[in-house]
Design a protein around this motif. Structure first.
Motif: not given
Ligand code: NAD
Length: 496
Positions: A166, A191, A193, A223-225, A228, A243-244, A268, A302, A400
């Motif tokens: 992220p 990859k 963010a 990007d994600g779609p 990722g 992580t995300g 997450c 997070c 969140e």
């Molecule tokens: P996100 O889930 O939107 O994106 C994270 C990553 O996933 C990015 O690289 C993004 O491009 C990719 N992604 C998005 N959609 C995708 C898809 N459909 N298919 C594949 N990949 C895809 O999260 P964010 O907005 O970048 O970050 C915020 C989130 O991350 C919050 O929920 C936060 O709690 C979490 N986070 C968790 C931790 C942890 O260690 N638990 C640490 C930091 C952030």
């Protein structure tokens, strides 16, 4: 290092090279399609550069490069001493280029540049050093067989690791994955963010300079779609570390099921509780850290302690202190070294936080902040915001927000506090404030979270695992346990 003034940072921001190409097979390359996307500084709304918008073709190239590097053995079969020395060199190069990396991080995602320097970049160098140093000190096992048999239980690298991370701590989150994965001998496709790709590219360049063979660390931007998803669904990726958000984490489990059943490790979201009991010895410290727990990094953490459970008997006195401590986090220019709170990562995230705030205004009592601010050309600023008399079933108490918004929920008994704290789909962190030792242990036992910080908040160290329970994910970053994610156990049984 001599201190940098605001003018120094501004000058550096104007002269720094903005990475514009991704790194595949040791080469700086465009996307196969030639497509790019812009990187926007959320604190100024100015475009600072553009990077490749990768698609499955680029992902294929990166995975192929990682596979070729892995099979060649130049890294995967090199001695632990060799890997250690290269990774230490990388850590040193990160420190040497700390200001450049810090200003890129700040411009890319809005955090105060001094925090980027002293926390993100310093932490990144530290974590690289830590895994470099660890890797020739982890021993394998021999099973207690009888004479005539020797059963060795070895850890072997998995092959190609994909890491999807992220934007809140871009370089640090990337490092939490890449450092143990590379130390263990894997190749990586990272990859970053799409909101914050710059420092990941720069780190891959520095890794080459440190002597990491070509193809061992690849960075694909997108990007994600489009980037990722193909990584998650790739048939030749051996393990995926993510992580995300919880929502996207779940998609990765599906990608794995639809492709080659690769292990997927998820870190997450969260809605972490902080519990402040009447018997807390130092309420001033509790208030300082309660403010830090939710307002540091614009609340984009997070494990942010976004739900404050405070014993009713001390609520008013504690909130007075908290409001005073929150005043430190005044949104301002991230390039000013005095700034403690920067810009929200982008307009989309700002709008999302403001929707939560509007919802909160209808249901709870706003006691601090709550308004969007414009500084210069950008309206991506939100001051510390506190709602009192929240309940767990309100959206602001349950979901969140990922912004500087604190929900205060008063309680009367320990049992009630723990019950409400655990009433969440998340289980990432938790903070407990008390001077009663038995209570500290009892509450720590009962909180269903990955890390409990007693009389502190968000205790994070290279030595201890970080990760969640419930829908905050599974698997752990940091500590030697992170190596479990990037190695397979292999038994070799010799009869003699
Ligand atoms: P996100 O889930 O939107 O994106 C994270 C990553 O996933 C990015 O690289 C993004 O491009 C990719 N992604 C998005 N959609 C995708 C898809 N459909 N298919 C594949 N990949 C895809 O999260 P964010 O907005 O970048 O970050 C915020 C989130 O991350 C919050 O929920 C936060 O709690 C979490 N986070 C968790 C931790 C942890 O260690 N638990 C640490 C930091 C952030």
């Amino acid at each position: 290092m001599t201190e940098f003034t605001k003018d120094d940072w501004v000058k550096l921001s104007q002269s720094v090279r903005i990475p514009s190409l991704q790194v595949i097979g040791g080469k700086a390359v465009d996307a196969a399609s030639g497509e790019t996307f812009e990187s926007v500084n959320p604190a100024t709304q100015q475009v600072i550069g553009s990077v490749p918008a990768s698609s499955s073709e680029d992902v294929d190239r990166a995975v192929q490069a990682a596979r070729t590097a892995f099979e060649s053995g130049t890294w995967s079969r090199s001695s632990p001493e060799h890997r250690k020395s290269v990774l230490h060199k990388l850590a040193d190069l990160i420190s040497k280029n700390a200001r450049e990396l810090a200003v890129l991080e700040s411009m890319d995602m809005g955090k105060p540049v001094e925090h980027a320097l002293n926390i993100d970049i310093a932490g990144t160098a530290h974590f690289w050093h830590w895994y470099a140093e660890a890797i020739d000190k982890v021993f394998d096992e021999i099973a207690p067989t009888g004479q005539g048999d020797l059963a060795m239980i070895r850890r072997v690298p998995m092959g190609v690791v994909a890491a999807v991370v992220p934007w809140n701590f871009p370089l640090e989150m990337a490092t939490w994955k890449c450092a143990p994965a590379l130390a263990a001998g894997n190749s990586v496709v990272l990859k970053p963010a799409e909101q914050s790709p710059l420092t990941a590219i720069r780190m891959a360049e520095l890794a080459l300079e440190a002597g990491l063979p070509e193809g061992v660390l690849n960075v694909v931007t997108g990007d994600g779609p489009n980037t990722g998803m193909p990584l998650g669904q790739h048939m030749d990726v051996d393990v995926l570390a993510f992580t995300g958000s919880t929502q996207v984490g779940k998609l990765f489990m599906g990608y794995s099921a639809q492709s080659n059943m690769k292990p997927v490790w998820l870190e997450c979201g969260g809605k972490s509780p902080i519990l402040v009991f009447e018997d807390t010895a130092d309420l001033d410290a509790a208030a300082t850290l309660a403010a830090q727990g939710i307002f540091f990094n614009q609340g984009e953490i997070c494990s942010a302690t976004s739900r404050l459970f405070v014993e009713a008997s001390i609520k008013d006195a504690f909130l007075d202190k908290l409001i005073e401590k929150a005043s430190v986090y005044k949104p301002a220019d991230p390039l000013d070294p005095a700034t403690q709170m920067g810009a929200i990562v982008n307009t989309l995230q700002t709008d999302s936080i403001m929707r939560f705030i509007e919802d909160g205004k209808k249901n709870a009592d706003l006691i601090l902040g709550g308004q969007q601010l414009t500084i210069g050309q950008s309206s991506n600023f939100i001051p510390p915001t506190i709602f009192d008399n929240v309940t767990n079933d309100m959206r602001i108490g349950r979901e969140e927000i990922f912004g500087p918004v604190l929900s205060v929920i008063p309680f009367k008994t320990e049992e009630e506090a723990v019950g409400m704290a655990n009433q969440s789909i998340y289980g990432l962190g938790g903070s407990v404030w008390t001077s009663n030792l038995s209570r500290a242990h009892r509450v720590s036992d009962q909180l269903n979270v990955g890390t409990v910080s007693v009389n502190c908040v968000d205790a994070i160290s290279a030595m201890t695992p970080f990760g969640g329970m419930k829908q905050s994910g599974f698997g752990r970053d940091l500590s030697l346990h992170a190596l479990d994610k990037y190695t397979s156990l292999k038994t070799v049984w010799v009869k003699y």
